[in-house]
Design a protein around this motif. Sequence first.
Motif, PDB file in Angstrom:
ATOM      1  N   ALA A  62      38.445  56.118  44.756  1.00  0.00           N
ATOM      2  CA  ALA A  62      38.702  54.892  44.005  1.00  0.00           C
ATOM      3  C   ALA A  62      38.941  53.758  44.986  1.00  0.00           C
ATOM      4  N   ASP A  63      38.658  52.561  44.526  1.00  0.00           N
ATOM      5  CA  ASP A  63      38.881  51.352  45.299  1.00  0.00           C
ATOM      6  C   ASP A  63      39.157  50.248  44.280  1.00  0.00           C
ATOM      7  N   PHE A  64      40.424  49.816  44.196  1.00  0.00           N
ATOM      8  CA  PHE A  64      40.777  48.841  43.172  1.00  0.00           C
ATOM      9  C   PHE A  64      41.933  47.967  43.646  1.00  0.00           C
ATOM     10  N   ILE A  65      42.164  46.881  42.920  1.00  0.00           N
ATOM     11  CA  ILE A  65      43.250  45.948  43.216  1.00  0.00           C
ATOM     12  C   ILE A  65      44.401  46.220  42.251  1.00  0.00           C
ATOM     13  N   LEU A  66      45.607  46.347  42.788  1.00  0.00           N
ATOM     14  CA  LEU A  66      46.806  46.560  41.983  1.00  0.00           C
ATOM     15  C   LEU A  66      47.668  45.306  42.044  1.00  0.00           C
ATOM     16  N   ASP A  67      48.052  44.790  40.878  1.00  0.00           N
ATOM     17  CA  ASP A  67      48.961  43.654  40.799  1.00  0.00           C
ATOM     18  C   ASP A  67      50.387  44.190  40.840  1.00  0.00           C
ATOM     19  N   THR A  68      51.027  44.094  41.988  1.00  0.00           N
ATOM     20  CA  THR A  68      52.371  44.666  42.159  1.00  0.00           C
ATOM     21  C   THR A  68      53.452  43.864  41.446  1.00  0.00           C
ATOM     22  N   SER A  69      53.144  42.636  41.028  1.00  0.00           N
ATOM     23  CA  SER A  69      54.161  41.823  40.360  1.00  0.00           C
ATOM     24  C   SER A  69      54.593  42.441  39.028  1.00  0.00           C
ATOM     25  N   GLU A  70      53.780  43.316  38.465  1.00  0.00           N
ATOM     26  CA  GLU A  70      54.137  44.005  37.225  1.00  0.00           C
ATOM     27  C   GLU A  70      55.288  44.998  37.440  1.00  0.00           C
ATOM     28  N   PHE A  71      55.596  45.301  38.690  1.00  0.00           N
ATOM     29  CA  PHE A  71      56.630  46.271  39.026  1.00  0.00           C
ATOM     30  C   PHE A  71      57.884  45.608  39.596  1.00  0.00           C
ATOM     31  N   GLY A  72      57.918  44.304  39.604  1.00  0.00           N
ATOM     32  CA  GLY A  72      59.044  43.571  40.166  1.00  0.00           C
ATOM     33  C   GLY A  72      58.605  42.818  41.396  1.00  0.00           C
ATOM     34  N   LYS A  73      59.489  41.995  41.900  1.00  0.00           N
ATOM     35  CA  LYS A  73      59.178  41.156  43.049  1.00  0.00           C
ATOM     36  C   LYS A  73      59.453  41.913  44.342  1.00  0.00           C
ATOM     37  N   ILE A  74      58.468  41.929  45.219  1.00  0.00           N
ATOM     38  CA  ILE A  74      58.655  42.558  46.526  1.00  0.00           C
ATOM     39  C   ILE A  74      59.240  41.537  47.493  1.00  0.00           C
ATOM     40  N   SER A  75      58.503  40.472  47.747  1.00  0.00           N
ATOM     41  CA  SER A  75      58.923  39.449  48.695  1.00  0.00           C
ATOM     42  C   SER A  75      58.020  38.241  48.517  1.00  0.00           C
ATOM     43  N   ASP A  76      58.562  37.066  48.795  1.00  0.00           N
ATOM     44  CA  ASP A  76      57.731  35.857  48.776  1.00  0.00           C
ATOM     45  C   ASP A  76      56.662  35.922  49.866  1.00  0.00           C
ATOM     46  N   LYS A  77      56.896  36.738  50.880  1.00  0.00           N
ATOM     47  CA  LYS A  77      55.975  36.846  52.008  1.00  0.00           C
ATOM     48  C   LYS A  77      54.855  37.853  51.763  1.00  0.00           C
ATOM     49  N   ALA A  78      54.955  38.644  50.700  1.00  0.00           N
ATOM     50  CA  ALA A  78      53.974  39.692  50.427  1.00  0.00           C
ATOM     51  C   ALA A  78      52.984  39.229  49.364  1.00  0.00           C
ATOM     52  N   ASN A  79      51.746  39.641  49.517  1.00  0.00           N
ATOM     53  CA  ASN A  79      50.743  39.379  48.484  1.00  0.00           C
ATOM     54  C   ASN A  79      51.087  40.205  47.259  1.00  0.00           C
ATOM     55  N   LYS A  80      50.954  39.618  46.068  1.00  0.00           N
ATOM     56  CA  LYS A  80      51.245  40.382  44.861  1.00  0.00           C
ATOM     57  C   LYS A  80      50.105  41.337  44.537  1.00  0.00           C
ATOM     58  N   GLU A  81      48.894  41.025  44.999  1.00  0.00           N
ATOM     59  CA  GLU A  81      47.763  41.918  44.771  1.00  0.00           C
ATOM     60  C   GLU A  81      47.479  42.704  46.050  1.00  0.00           C
ATOM     61  N   VAL A  82      47.390  44.027  45.909  1.00  0.00           N
ATOM     62  CA  VAL A  82      47.083  44.881  47.053  1.00  0.00           C
ATOM     63  C   VAL A  82      45.884  45.754  46.714  1.00  0.00           C
ATOM     64  N   ARG A  83      45.103  46.038  47.721  1.00  0.00           N
ATOM     65  CA  ARG A  83      43.934  46.901  47.550  1.00  0.00           C
ATOM     66  C   ARG A  83      44.364  48.344  47.739  1.00  0.00           C
ATOM     67  N   ILE A  84      43.985  49.191  46.780  1.00  0.00           N
ATOM     68  CA  ILE A  84      44.251  50.620  46.855  1.00  0.00           C
ATOM     69  C   ILE A  84      42.911  51.320  47.041  1.00  0.00           C
ATOM     70  N   PHE A  85      42.824  52.143  48.057  1.00  0.00           N
ATOM     71  CA  PHE A  85      41.614  52.931  48.311  1.00  0.00           C
ATOM     72  C   PHE A  85      42.027  54.344  48.648  1.00  0.00           C
ATOM     73  N   PHE A  86      41.347  55.308  48.036  1.00  0.00           N
ATOM     74  CA  PHE A  86      41.555  56.699  48.440  1.00  0.00           C
ATOM     75  C   PHE A  86      40.288  57.491  48.205  1.00  0.00           C
ATOM     76  N   LYS A  87      40.185  58.584  48.938  1.00  0.00           N
ATOM     77  CA  LYS A  87      39.092  59.530  48.762  1.00  0.00           C
ATOM     78  C   LYS A  87      39.646  60.928  48.966  1.00  0.00           C
ATOM     79  N   LEU A  88      39.533  61.744  47.949  1.00  0.00           N
ATOM     80  CA  LEU A  88      39.941  63.138  48.030  1.00  0.00           C
ATOM     81  C   LEU A  88      38.689  63.988  48.167  1.00  0.00           C
ATOM     82  N   VAL A  89      38.661  64.812  49.195  1.00  0.00           N
ATOM     83  CA  VAL A  89      37.467  65.605  49.496  1.00  0.00           C
ATOM     84  C   VAL A  89      37.757  67.084  49.250  1.00  0.00           C
ATOM     85  N   LYS A  90      36.801  67.750  48.681  1.00  0.00           N
ATOM     86  CA  LYS A  90      36.899  69.178  48.371  1.00  0.00           C
ATOM     87  C   LYS A  90      37.014  70.002  49.620  1.00  0.00           C
TER      88      LYS A  90
END
Length: 90
Positions: A62-90
């Motif tokens: 998967a490769d998608f953008i997560l809006d972290t602001s839905e989970f509370g405020k992290i920091s004014d210095k952090a982007n609220k949107e973060v890219r999540i990427f993972f690959k699980l291999v057999k």
Amino acid sequence: TNINLLNNHLKSKDFFNTEKHNSINFKSKELKNNNIIGDLTFLGVKKEIKFTVNITKDSISADFILDTSEFGKISDKANKEVRIFFKLVK
């Protein structure tokens, strides 16, 4: 990050507050039409999220953008949107 000062700052109350929230958890509930629906617990807040996955005979990714602001405020210095990427291999 391999930078001790930055790692310590990210773990602090200014960002992820790992003393209070020492893990991020995802529990899948449904896979339908290459979409996974599940509960993500981040900063102590649980929300249902949905994202598209690519499934092959040997992997799931998967490769998608997560809006972290839905989970509370992290920091004014952090982007609220973060890219999540993972690959699980057999």
